[in-house]
Design a protein around this motif. Structure first.
Motif, short mmCIF file in Angstrom:
data_model
loop_
_atom_site.label_atom_id
_atom_site.label_comp_id
_atom_site.label_asym_id
_atom_site.label_seq_id
_atom_site.Cartn_x
_atom_site.Cartn_y
_atom_site.Cartn_z
N GLN A 161 0.99 -1.19 0.17
CA GLN A 161 -0.05 0.14 0.05
C GLN A 161 0.68 1.14 0.14
O GLN A 161 2.03 1.31 0.33
N GLY A 162 0.30 2.33 -0.57
CA GLY A 162 1.02 3.59 -0.39
C GLY A 162 0.10 4.71 -0.78
O GLY A 162 -1.15 4.41 -0.65
N ASN A 166 -2.95 1.96 -5.49
CA ASN A 166 -3.24 0.86 -4.70
C ASN A 166 -3.98 -0.24 -5.24
O ASN A 166 -4.42 -1.35 -4.73
N SER A 185 1.85 0.75 -5.54
CA SER A 185 2.07 1.63 -4.52
C SER A 185 2.99 2.68 -4.65
O SER A 185 3.73 3.28 -3.68
N ASP A 187 5.95 2.42 -6.11
CA ASP A 187 7.39 1.53 -6.26
C ASP A 187 7.48 0.69 -7.27
O ASP A 187 6.84 -0.30 -7.26
#
Length: 231
Positions: A161-162, A166, A185, A187
């Motif tokens: 998650q981020g 998502n 997320s 990345d």
């Protein structure tokens, strides 16, 4: 007649709600993609047949119930609302506990169990404090408003998650398996990491176990994954 009409309206309703959910606070959702007056012409235009309801806060996920009414998730409030497609009336089912709404995260996609008529199970994808996860809750319309959702049962956890990306869409396929699209997320290398659940399409049983016969690009720790994202 009602069910037939409702099904015809769902594509337009879905477009309208998703446009509302993706627009910045206070921004207009009208424009080139959607002509609210229905007077636009040309490629890419969507004609809104009618406004089914208003006043939904951060609508994100949407599913159609067997009788044609809609369930809509609120990303930021972590609630699920039932919308009567004839009257526009709204009934709040309740809040899904454990949701941590931040950035693009929160209560996201919804899906009905293939046996919903008998088991009343609603699947939900949401952002928690440490990960994104999929849960299922039992919906009981006979209970008081705001208390119609049972305790969530975790189906799958550990999805990255981020603040952005998502993922969040969940859907049952014709094979009876649950499919989920996950984000990376923010990345981006996670989408290429075969040991990560991020940036993938996941296929699983209704209980969250890896589904047999799922194609995988390689032997890895993610037997749910059907594909990885390619930029």
């Amino acid at each position: 007649m009602r069910q037939h009409l409702s099904k015809a309206l769902v594509p337009a309703v879905a477009v309208l709600l998703l446009a509302m959910g993706c627009s910045p606070s206070g921004a207009s959702s009208s424009g080139a993609a959607i002509d609210a007056a229905g007077s636009g012409s040309g490629s890419g235009q969507v004609k809104v047949l009618r406004t089914v309801t208003e006043g939904l806060n951060s609508p994100w996920g949407l599913v159609t119930l067997p009788d044609g009414d809609l369930l809509v998730s609120s990303r930021d409030e972590a609630t699920i609302t039932r919308v009567d497609v004839d009257s526009g009336g709204k009934t709040e089912l309740g809040e899904v506990p454990g949701v941590s709404a931040q950035g693009e995260g929160g209560l996201l996609g919804l899906a009905l169990s293939p046996g919903f008529a008998a088991d009343g199970l609603v699947y939900a994808y949401f952002t928690a404090a440490s990960d994104n996860r999929i849960v299922r809750v039992r919906y009981d319309a006979t209970r008081p408003e705001g208390k119609q959702l049972g305790r969530p049962d975790i189906v799958l956890r550990g999805i990255p998650q981020g603040g952005i990306h998502n993922g969040g869409h969940v859907e049952f396929g014709p094979d009876g398996m649950l499919y989920a699209s996950t984000g990376e997320s923010g990345d981006t290398p996670l989408a290429q990491d075969r040991n990560s659940l991020g940036g993938k399409i996941l296929r699983m049983t209704p209980d969250g176990k890896p589904a047999r016969g799922t194609p995988s690009p390689a032997r890895s720790c993610t037997p749910w994954a059907t594909a990885t994202y390619r930029a």
